[in-house]
Design a protein around this motif. Structure first.
Motif, short mmCIF file in Angstrom:
data_model
loop_
_atom_site.label_atom_id
_atom_site.label_comp_id
_atom_site.label_asym_id
_atom_site.label_seq_id
_atom_site.Cartn_x
_atom_site.Cartn_y
_atom_site.Cartn_z
N PHE A 12 22.93 58.31 58.69
CA PHE A 12 21.85 58.00 58.96
C PHE A 12 21.83 56.78 59.89
N PHE A 15 22.80 57.57 63.39
CA PHE A 15 21.77 58.52 64.06
C PHE A 15 20.57 57.24 64.69
N GLU A 16 20.35 56.39 63.61
CA GLU A 16 19.19 55.39 64.01
C GLU A 16 19.61 54.32 65.13
N GLY A 19 20.08 56.51 68.29
CA GLY A 19 18.66 56.79 68.80
C GLY A 19 17.80 55.87 69.29
N HIS A 123 13.32 52.41 58.18
CA HIS A 123 14.58 52.87 59.05
C HIS A 123 15.81 52.35 58.30
N LEU A 175 18.83 67.19 61.72
CA LEU A 175 18.92 65.86 61.64
C LEU A 175 19.56 65.31 60.19
N ALA A 178 16.50 61.50 56.23
CA ALA A 178 16.12 60.24 56.16
C ALA A 178 15.21 59.71 54.75
N LEU A 181 8.81 59.26 55.15
CA LEU A 181 8.59 58.28 56.11
C LEU A 181 7.41 57.69 55.61
N SER A 227 10.74 57.14 70.92
CA SER A 227 11.12 57.28 69.33
C SER A 227 12.43 58.07 69.06
N ARG A 229 13.63 59.20 65.80
CA ARG A 229 13.52 60.38 64.99
C ARG A 229 12.33 61.33 65.33
N SER A 232 13.25 63.10 68.56
CA SER A 232 14.08 64.01 68.24
C SER A 232 13.50 65.22 67.59
N ILE A 233 12.48 65.24 66.53
CA ILE A 233 11.91 66.44 66.03
C ILE A 233 11.27 67.20 67.11
#
Length: 276
Positions: A12, A15-16, A19, A123, A175, A178, A181, A227, A229, A232-233
């Protein structure tokens, strides 16, 4: 309660980091300007003033740190994305910025009089650990505050974006799992977590925020470019799904047209507490 897949902390965080490194400049131009709308409220909440020692956790590109410096505070900003820190140093040379992990703060216990975290809590793979670390480096009597998005039921912007994905695409794309949210968009959850962590005098309020765009067609490209995440979505949908999602976002955004462009309302939770 819906079960969430286990979170691999390292995956995670990587990725953050990747990203936000990729989108740092666009994030600074778009999302950071939106989230900065609550800067004065969060600084008021921790009583930021002249010579107060303040730590800005997940400082991003330095907008909140800059606002604190303007009040005369002695500011340290921390983020785990080097590209974000580079922009923050350019924006606010008066503050001290460093790359670091909110779950393992590189500071002595009791070092700061105030700690802020503006939209950073979502995050962190282990937010309880990040909160505990903030408690550790905060001096006795110091104040801690963070903000987080409210859920779509109270947040028209999130309802528009996520509703379009749910209708025409897939939320659960490939992904790293996470944290939920909108976990900290719930006041009772915030109070429970902070009280359990050792904070006292926990209060929660809601702040209005406005997302602005020149045209309805600008909404989705802006989110994709700025952004980690959510962008990416959106990009990981099939071409047909993405086309349909974008069309729904455009049509939904048209409802928020004003003389100044598109202004879509949103809201944030502001959580404030103290260290005994």
């Amino acid at each position: 309660m819906t079960a969430h897949p286990p979170i691999n902390d390292d995956a995670f965080k990587q990725f953050e980091r990747n990203g936000f490194s990729r989108v740092a400049e666009e994030y600074d131009r778009a999302i950071a300007q939106v989230t900065s709308q609550v800067n004065e409220a969060i600084l008021d909440a921790v009583e930021t003033g002249y010579n107060s020692r303040l730590l800005d956790v997940a400082c991003g590109t330095g907008w909140l740190s800059t606002a604190a410096v303007k009040r005369g505070a002695i500011v340290t900003g921390l983020d785990y994305t080097e590209n974000m820190i580079a922009i923050a140093r350019w924006r606010c040379p008066e503050a001290e910025f460093q790359v670091g992990d909110a779950e393992n703060l590189p500071f002595d216990s009791g070092e700061f009089e105030a700690i802020v975290c503006n939209f950073g809590i979502l995050h962190f793979p282990d937010p309880e650990r990040a909160i505990a670390e903030s408690l550790r480096v905060l001096k006795s009597g110091g104040r801690y505050a963070f903000t987080c998005w409210t859920p779509p039921t109270r947040n028209p912007f999130m309802a528009l974006i996520l509703g379009a994905v749910q209708t025409h695409g897939i939320i659960e794309v490939d992904l790293p799992p996470a944290p939920p949210l909108f976990r900290f968009g719930d006041a009772e959850e915030c109070k429970k977590v902070l009280s359990t962590s050792g904070f006292i005098s926990v209060s929660v309020s809601e702040l209005p925020i406005k997302w602005t765009f020149s045209t309805p067609q600008d909404v989705m490209p802006t989110i994709v470019a700025s952004s980690a995440r959510l962008g990416s979505i959106l990009t990981m949908q099939t071409p047909e799904q993405r086309h349909n999602i974008e069309n729904e976002i455009i049509e939904g955004a048209k409802k928020y047209a004003t003389d100044n462009g598109i202004e879509i309302p949103a809201s944030a939770i502001l959580v404030v507490s103290s260290k005994p």
